[in-house]
Design an enzyme around this catalytic site. Sequence first.
Site, PDB file in Angstrom:
ATOM      1  N   CYS A   1      60.539  54.548  51.792  1.00  0.00           N
ATOM      2  CA  CYS A   1      61.808  55.260  51.628  1.00  0.00           C
ATOM      3  C   CYS A   1      62.015  56.144  52.858  1.00  0.00           C
ATOM      4  O   CYS A   1      61.096  56.858  53.259  1.00  0.00           O
ATOM      5  CB  CYS A   1      61.739  56.114  50.359  1.00  0.00           C
ATOM      6  SG  CYS A   1      63.010  57.375  50.296  1.00  0.00           S
TER       7      CYS A   1
ATOM      8  N   LYS B   1      61.463  70.358  57.364  1.00  0.00           N
ATOM      9  CA  LYS B   1      61.585  70.446  55.917  1.00  0.00           C
ATOM     10  C   LYS B   1      60.377  71.182  55.338  1.00  0.00           C
ATOM     11  O   LYS B   1      59.271  71.045  55.861  1.00  0.00           O
ATOM     12  CB  LYS B   1      61.576  69.013  55.366  1.00  0.00           C
ATOM     13  CG  LYS B   1      62.687  68.712  54.398  1.00  0.00           C
ATOM     14  CD  LYS B   1      62.636  67.271  53.974  1.00  0.00           C
ATOM     15  CE  LYS B   1      62.779  67.188  52.466  1.00  0.00           C
ATOM     16  NZ  LYS B   1      62.849  65.858  51.950  1.00  0.00           N
TER      17      LYS B   1
ATOM     18  N   HIS C   1      61.143  59.741  52.042  1.00  0.00           N
ATOM     19  CA  HIS C   1      59.779  60.039  51.590  1.00  0.00           C
ATOM     20  C   HIS C   1      58.791  59.039  52.201  1.00  0.00           C
ATOM     21  O   HIS C   1      58.205  58.223  51.491  1.00  0.00           O
ATOM     22  CB  HIS C   1      59.711  60.007  50.056  1.00  0.00           C
ATOM     23  CG  HIS C   1      60.640  60.977  49.419  1.00  0.00           C
ATOM     24  ND1 HIS C   1      61.903  60.647  48.985  1.00  0.00           N
ATOM     25  CD2 HIS C   1      60.496  62.313  49.178  1.00  0.00           C
ATOM     26  CE1 HIS C   1      62.499  61.722  48.504  1.00  0.00           C
ATOM     27  NE2 HIS C   1      61.676  62.738  48.607  1.00  0.00           N
TER      28      HIS C   1
ATOM     29  N   HIS D   1      61.500  76.478  44.564  1.00  0.00           N
ATOM     30  CA  HIS D   1      61.190  76.922  45.921  1.00  0.00           C
ATOM     31  C   HIS D   1      62.436  77.505  46.580  1.00  0.00           C
ATOM     32  O   HIS D   1      63.512  77.553  45.969  1.00  0.00           O
ATOM     33  CB  HIS D   1      60.568  75.795  46.752  1.00  0.00           C
ATOM     34  CG  HIS D   1      61.422  74.557  46.860  1.00  0.00           C
ATOM     35  ND1 HIS D   1      62.667  74.554  47.437  1.00  0.00           N
ATOM     36  CD2 HIS D   1      61.187  73.279  46.462  1.00  0.00           C
ATOM     37  CE1 HIS D   1      63.170  73.332  47.409  1.00  0.00           C
ATOM     38  NE2 HIS D   1      62.296  72.534  46.800  1.00  0.00           N
TER      39      HIS D   1
ATOM     40  N   CYS E   1      63.013  59.996  45.016  1.00  0.00           N
ATOM     41  CA  CYS E   1      64.488  60.101  45.001  1.00  0.00           C
ATOM     42  C   CYS E   1      65.024  59.760  43.617  1.00  0.00           C
ATOM     43  O   CYS E   1      66.193  60.016  43.341  1.00  0.00           O
ATOM     44  CB  CYS E   1      65.138  59.100  45.947  1.00  0.00           C
ATOM     45  SG  CYS E   1      64.872  59.375  47.676  1.00  0.00           S
TER      46      CYS E   1
ATOM     47  N   CYS F   1      62.427  54.279  44.650  1.00  0.00           N
ATOM     48  CA  CYS F   1      61.676  55.427  45.178  1.00  0.00           C
ATOM     49  C   CYS F   1      61.619  56.471  44.066  1.00  0.00           C
ATOM     50  O   CYS F   1      62.654  57.002  43.648  1.00  0.00           O
ATOM     51  CB  CYS F   1      62.343  56.011  46.415  1.00  0.00           C
ATOM     52  SG  CYS F   1      61.603  57.595  46.891  1.00  0.00           S
TER      53      CYS F   1
ATOM     54  N   LYS G   1      54.769  70.494  51.031  1.00  0.00           N
ATOM     55  CA  LYS G   1      53.591  70.926  50.285  1.00  0.00           C
ATOM     56  C   LYS G   1      52.341  70.759  51.129  1.00  0.00           C
ATOM     57  O   LYS G   1      51.489  71.633  51.175  1.00  0.00           O
ATOM     58  CB  LYS G   1      53.453  70.078  49.015  1.00  0.00           C
ATOM     59  CG  LYS G   1      53.924  70.795  47.789  1.00  0.00           C
ATOM     60  CD  LYS G   1      53.483  70.074  46.553  1.00  0.00           C
ATOM     61  CE  LYS G   1      54.274  70.616  45.367  1.00  0.00           C
ATOM     62  NZ  LYS G   1      54.370  69.726  44.259  1.00  0.00           N
TER      63      LYS G   1
ATOM     64  N   HIS H   1      65.751  75.503  46.446  1.00  0.00           N
ATOM     65  CA  HIS H   1      66.464  75.602  45.168  1.00  0.00           C
ATOM     66  C   HIS H   1      67.164  76.971  45.089  1.00  0.00           C
ATOM     67  O   HIS H   1      68.304  77.081  44.656  1.00  0.00           O
ATOM     68  CB  HIS H   1      65.500  75.530  43.975  1.00  0.00           C
ATOM     69  CG  HIS H   1      64.734  74.239  43.870  1.00  0.00           C
ATOM     70  ND1 HIS H   1      63.374  74.202  43.678  1.00  0.00           N
ATOM     71  CD2 HIS H   1      65.133  72.956  43.906  1.00  0.00           C
ATOM     72  CE1 HIS H   1      62.982  72.944  43.594  1.00  0.00           C
ATOM     73  NE2 HIS H   1      64.028  72.168  43.735  1.00  0.00           N
TER      74      HIS H   1
END
Length: 668
Positions: free
Chosen positions: A153, A305, A156, A28, A139, A136, A308, A31
Site C-alpha cells: 500500500c 509523519k 503503509h 495522538h 487504510c 490494506c 510509532k 487527531h
Amino acid sequence: MQDDKGARAKGEKFYLTTAIDYVNGEPHLGHAYEKIAADVISRFKRLAGYDTFFLTGTDEHSLNVARKAESEGLTPKEFCDRMVSLFKRAWDVLNIRYDRFIRTTDDDHIATVQDMVRRASERGYIYEGTYSGWYCVSCEAFLREDDLVEGHCPLHPSKKVEWVEEKNYFFALSKFQEPLLRHIEEHPEFIQPETRRNEIVNRLKEGLQDVSISRSTMAWGVPMPLDERQVVYVWFDALINYVTGAGYMAGPDQFNKWWPADLHLIGKDITWFHCVIWPAMLMACGFPLPRTVFGHGFVNIKGAKMSKTEGTVIDPVTLAQRFGADALRFYLMREIPFGRDGDFSIEGLIHCYNSDLANDLGNLLNRTMAMTDKFLDGVIPGPGAGRALAPDRAFIEESLAAVRAARAKMEGLDFSGAIEEIWRVVTGGNKYIDERAPWSLAKSEETREELNTVMYNVAEALRIAAITLTPFMPAACEKIWNQLGLTGSPQDAGWDQAERWGVIPPGTRIRRGSPIFPRIEEGEKAVSQEKVSHETEGHAEKATEKPAETPTEKPGPEGEGLITIDEFARVNLRVAKVVDAAKVQGADKLLRLEVDLGGERRQIVAGIALQYSPAELIGKEIVVVANLKPAKLRGLISQGMLLAAVAEDGRLSVLTTDREIGAGAKVR
Ligand code: MSP
C-alpha cells in the site's frame, strides 16, 4: 466557505462534524489537531450567533480493532470501551466541547446504517457479486493493482496487503461520476481547499469503479440487512455516522433540522471517501449533500509523519498538562496555515508561548491591571470627556478594522490569518500604552481625562481580545474577562460585541489576578513569572512576583536544596494499577509494565527485574511519576517512572498503597 460572508442570518443552524477516529491506538496529536480546529470553528460559530451542533466520535468496526482486542483477550466492544475513554478524556483535557460523541457501535447508528443500506438497495444501487482483490488493513480499503507500490500500500509500505476473495454486496459507485463532477462544478464550496478539489476532480475524471460494501469473513461490524452473515464495510458504516448524528432515527423533524451537514472537517488522507464515496452514497439514498468538505493538512514532526517506530507519536494530553490546553490550541492554530501541512516542535510551542502569549497578550493584561490598580484604585474609568486625541482615535479605528477582518478570516477558516488580525489589537494595545505613557499622564491632575481615556481604551482592547480569542483559548479568555471585572463570559458576549467600542460600563472594578501566561524559561526548566510591566513603578524596573502555580527549579532558600510546596506540586505523582508485566528480552534488569492510570494506559520500563518477578507486580497499585518526559530504554518507550525505596545494600521495595484506593488517584 467564501459565500458564508454575511450571506447567512444569525440563528441559522450550523452542523459541523469531524472524522471519527479509529480506536486501535491512543489519541495522538494529529487527531487532536483536527478536533481542536473543529472546536475552534464550533465556538466561533456559536459566538457569531449560529445554532451549532458539533459531532465527533470513534470508528470502531475495523479489522485492526478486532485483531487488537483478540490479542488482548478482550471482546472488541470491551476493547473499544477502554479506548473510547482515552479519547473522551483527551478531548476533555483539550477543552473540546462537542454536542455528541458518536460511536459506530451506538444502537441508533447501527439502525441508521441498516436503513441507508436498505434504501440504497431499494433504489437499485446495491447488488450482489464476487470480490477479489487487495486489501490494506491500515487504510481499511480495497486497492487496485495499479495503486500498489512494489506490492505494498503506498500509504503503509511497511505493512502487507491482503488478498481477499469473497461473495460481497457492491455499491454502484460508477453511476455517479457525472452527477458528482456536475455537483463539484456547480458548488465550488463543496470541496475545500482548492488543491483538494483539483485532486478529486482529476481522479474522478479517470472514471469510477463499483465498490464492495460488505465483508463475509469478519464478524465485527454492522450486520448487512440484506444478508445477516455479512457485515457492512467499515467505511460505508463510518461515513453514515454523520447522518446518524443529525438525528436520523429521531425522525424527519430532527433530521431535517440539522441535515445536510454544513461542514465535514477531515484530514487530506481521506478526502476520496468524503468527496466521492460519501456524496454518491447520499445521492443513492436521495439525501442532500453536505455543503462543504474541508480536507485539512497534517501535523508532522520534523517534516515527517508521526511514527510509532520512530517514537514520534505525540500525546496531546501530556502536552496540554505541561503547557496548558490553551497554549497548545493557540500554537497549532497560529502556526499551521489551515489546509496546509505543518510541523510541530516543543521549541516552536515554547517560542510561540513566550512571544505571543507571555510577552504580548499576557503583558497587555498585566500592565493594564497593574496600572488600573495603581493609578485608578482598581476601577476602569469612563473615557475622558472630549479628550480623544488622534492616537486614541487611530487605536480604536485600527482595532475595530482588525476585528472585522478577523471575522471574515474566521468565516473562511483561515485561523492563522484571523489570529494575525486579532494580534493587531494586542500588539497595538501595547504600543498604544508605550506611546501614551499613562504613568506620565498620572502625574498631573491636568492630564487626568487623558489617563482615563487611555486606560478605558486598553481595557476595551482586552475585552475585544477576550471575545475574539475565546474560540482558540477558552480558559485564558475567561480569565481575562474575570480580571477585567466583567460579568458573564466572553463566549456569551457574542462576536458582535467585539465589533463595538465602549461596551465596558465605566466604574467597573477589576479583579486583578496572577499572570495568565507566565513565561517559560529556557529549556522549559524554570517557569518564572510573567514580566510585570514597569510602568507602575516608573521606568526600567521589572517586578519579580512569582505566580503560585509556576515554580522554578532553582535551589531553595539559601541554596539548602529546600523546595517549595509549589515545586513539589510540579511532580505529578499518581497511583497506577499494574495490568501486565514482562521481562525485557536481552536486559536482565528491566521489566516492562503496562499500567492503568485511571482510564489511561501507559507503558513503564523499570530497572527492578532482579528484585521483582512480573507475577509479583500484576494487580498491585504502585506510585508513578506521571508527568516525566517519555524516555526510550532498550528501544521501549517508558511513559513515566515508578517509585521504589532503595536500601544502602541495593535492596529495593516498590512503593504501593496501604489500602486500595483506585488507579489514577493523586499522591500528595
Ligand atoms: N476512521 C477514519 C475516519 C472515518 S470518518 C467517517 C480515520 N480515522 S483515523 O483515526 O485514522 O484519522 C482520524 C482523523 O485524524 C482523520 O481526519 C485524519 O486525517 C486525521 N489525522 C490523523 N493523523 C493526522 C496528522 N498527523 N495530522 C493531522 N490530522 C491527522 O481515518
